[in-house]
Write a protein that holds these residues in place. Structure first.
Motif, PDB file in Angstrom:
ATOM      1  N   HIS A  49       0.839  -1.201   0.000  1.00  0.00           N
ATOM      2  CA  HIS A  49       0.000   0.000   0.000  1.00  0.00           C
ATOM      3  C   HIS A  49       0.876   1.254   0.000  1.00  0.00           C
ATOM      4  O   HIS A  49       0.654   2.185  -0.757  1.00  0.00           O
ATOM      5  N   GLN A  52      -7.223   8.512  -0.686  1.00  0.00           N
ATOM      6  CA  GLN A  52      -5.799   8.817  -0.588  1.00  0.00           C
ATOM      7  C   GLN A  52      -5.486  10.194  -1.151  1.00  0.00           C
ATOM      8  O   GLN A  52      -4.530  10.849  -0.729  1.00  0.00           O
ATOM      9  N   ASP A  56       1.710   5.071  -2.629  1.00  0.00           N
ATOM     10  CA  ASP A  56       1.074   6.187  -1.964  1.00  0.00           C
ATOM     11  C   ASP A  56       1.356   7.535  -2.621  1.00  0.00           C
ATOM     12  O   ASP A  56       0.784   8.534  -2.225  1.00  0.00           O
ATOM     13  N   VAL A  89      -1.171   7.044  -7.486  1.00  0.00           N
ATOM     14  CA  VAL A  89      -2.575   6.833  -7.131  1.00  0.00           C
ATOM     15  C   VAL A  89      -3.476   7.224  -8.300  1.00  0.00           C
ATOM     16  O   VAL A  89      -4.449   6.533  -8.619  1.00  0.00           O
ATOM     17  N   HIS A 137      -8.872   4.723  -3.164  1.00  0.00           N
ATOM     18  CA  HIS A 137      -7.825   5.541  -3.777  1.00  0.00           C
ATOM     19  C   HIS A 137      -8.230   7.012  -3.855  1.00  0.00           C
ATOM     20  O   HIS A 137      -7.384   7.898  -3.727  1.00  0.00           O
ATOM     21  N   ARG A 141     -11.747   1.945  -6.063  1.00  0.00           N
ATOM     22  CA  ARG A 141     -11.537   3.322  -6.511  1.00  0.00           C
ATOM     23  C   ARG A 141     -11.838   4.306  -5.385  1.00  0.00           C
ATOM     24  O   ARG A 141     -11.150   5.326  -5.235  1.00  0.00           O
TER      25      ARG A 141
END
Length: 339
Positions: A75, A113, A79, A84, A110, A107
């Motif tokens: 993960h 993120q 990042d 991403v 993400h 999705r």
């Protein structure tokens, strides 16, 4: 630490960190089930030595538990924002070809993120509509909706979680917070009480109720709940924060300062922890210290209007009118007018 496999092993080591940066009692606490993986965990800790010395004021030794998790490593390697975005583009293409609940869920994670909470909420709604009604999806939906102020949607997700698991503490805590933000105090207390009943040995139910007590001006009851939370978990950051809030309202400034200091010790990168102490410094007329905490909070969160507001107040009290006006204007531009 660069694992050589992609099979998802994880394991935990423990050791004691000494004042001078050395360690003792290094051992496997939880085996990964793979001897090479376990040996790699131990070798990695040894290769990192010596650690920096413990800071001034720290205990002479600190017990450490460290988990090596291959999935977390995977993960973290993805990042970077550009990476991403590439993953999101790929998921978008897959969704356009054949939309599935799992693709929407991936999705959404993400999008989060990238702090794209509205887009994440839309994808989580789509994932649930496609039949992904598990607790993980519903919890992420509730958390996301709460963070963008959609409390009705948050509560709907909490209700769905509790239909699956009526002892799910996180759902009760999220529901209590959503009710508080919606102005429904009775419902907030009911959710917090049910959370405590479901998990009486976990601090989060008590801190949720303490927060509700603070908003109800019942500060002594808030302190009692925070005491209960800290007895269960001496590292419970929220308990020190909420107990400090109650003590400040009761003008127990020295006790509030101790709790705010502990809150910052546990969460040194939390801007809100610094701002609690900054506001107390302003109350105690220690304006120079308030300015330092506000400036540190702004470094962590440059768009925090509250930090500029408290710093404006401190500057004004020190007759630094130009700086005060600049900070006040910035606070208002960010939507924080203050009291």
């Amino acid at each position: 630490w660069l694992p050589k496999t992609d099979t998802g092993e994880s394991g935990t080591v423990s050791f004691t960190a000494n004042k001078d940066g050395s360690i003792a009692d290094l051992k496997i606490l939880t085996s990964s089930g793979s001897k090479p993986f376990d040996e790699a965990m131990l070798a990695t800790i040894k290769a990192a030595l010596p650690f920096p010395p413990l800071p001034s004021g720290a205990p002479s030794t600190i017990p450490i538990e460290f988990t090596f998790d291959h999935q977390v490593f995977n993960h973290l390697t993805k990042d970077e924002p550009e990476e991403v975005k590439k993953i999101i583009d790929k998921l978008t293409a897959d969704i356009e070809f054949k939309p599935t609940a799992d693709l929407y869920f991936e999705r959404a994670k993400h999008w989060l993120q990238l702090d794209e909470k509205l887009k994440a909420a839309d994808d989580l709604t789509a994932a649930i509509a496609q039949g992904r009604n598990d607790i993980a999806t519903l919890t992420l939906k509730a958390q996301t909706e709460s963070s963008i102020g959609n409390y009705k949607e948050c509560l709907e997700s909490c209700d769905a979680i509790l239909k699956i698991d009526d002892k799910n503490l996180e759902a009760y805590v999220l529901a209590s917070d959503a009710h508080l933000n919606s102005g429904h105090l009775d419902e907030a207390f009911e959710a917090a009480n049910r959370g405590i009943k479901a998990a009486p040995k976990h601090p989060d139910g008590y801190t949720a109720r303490a927060y509700a007590y603070n908003l109800s001006f019942k500060y002594k009851k808030a302190i009692a709940d925070c005491d209960s939370a800290i007895a269960l978990d001496p590292q419970c950051q929220a308990a020190y924060a909420y107990r400090g809030d109650a003590e400040e309202e009761l003008k127990l400034y020295d006790q509030a300062m101790k709790d705010y200091n502990k809150n910052i010790e546990l969460s040194p990168l939390d801007a809100s922890a610094l701002l609690r102490r900054a506001e107390l410094y302003n109350q105690m007329a220690q304006f120079h210290r308030a300015i330092i905490d506000c400036t540190d909070a702004i470094k962590l969160d440059p768009d925090n209007g509250e930090a500029y507001f408290y710093r404006s107040y401190a500057n004004d009290q020190l007759s630094l009118s130009a700086q005060a006006k600049k900070d006040k204007d910035r606070a208002e531009a960010l939507g924080f007018v203050g009291q």
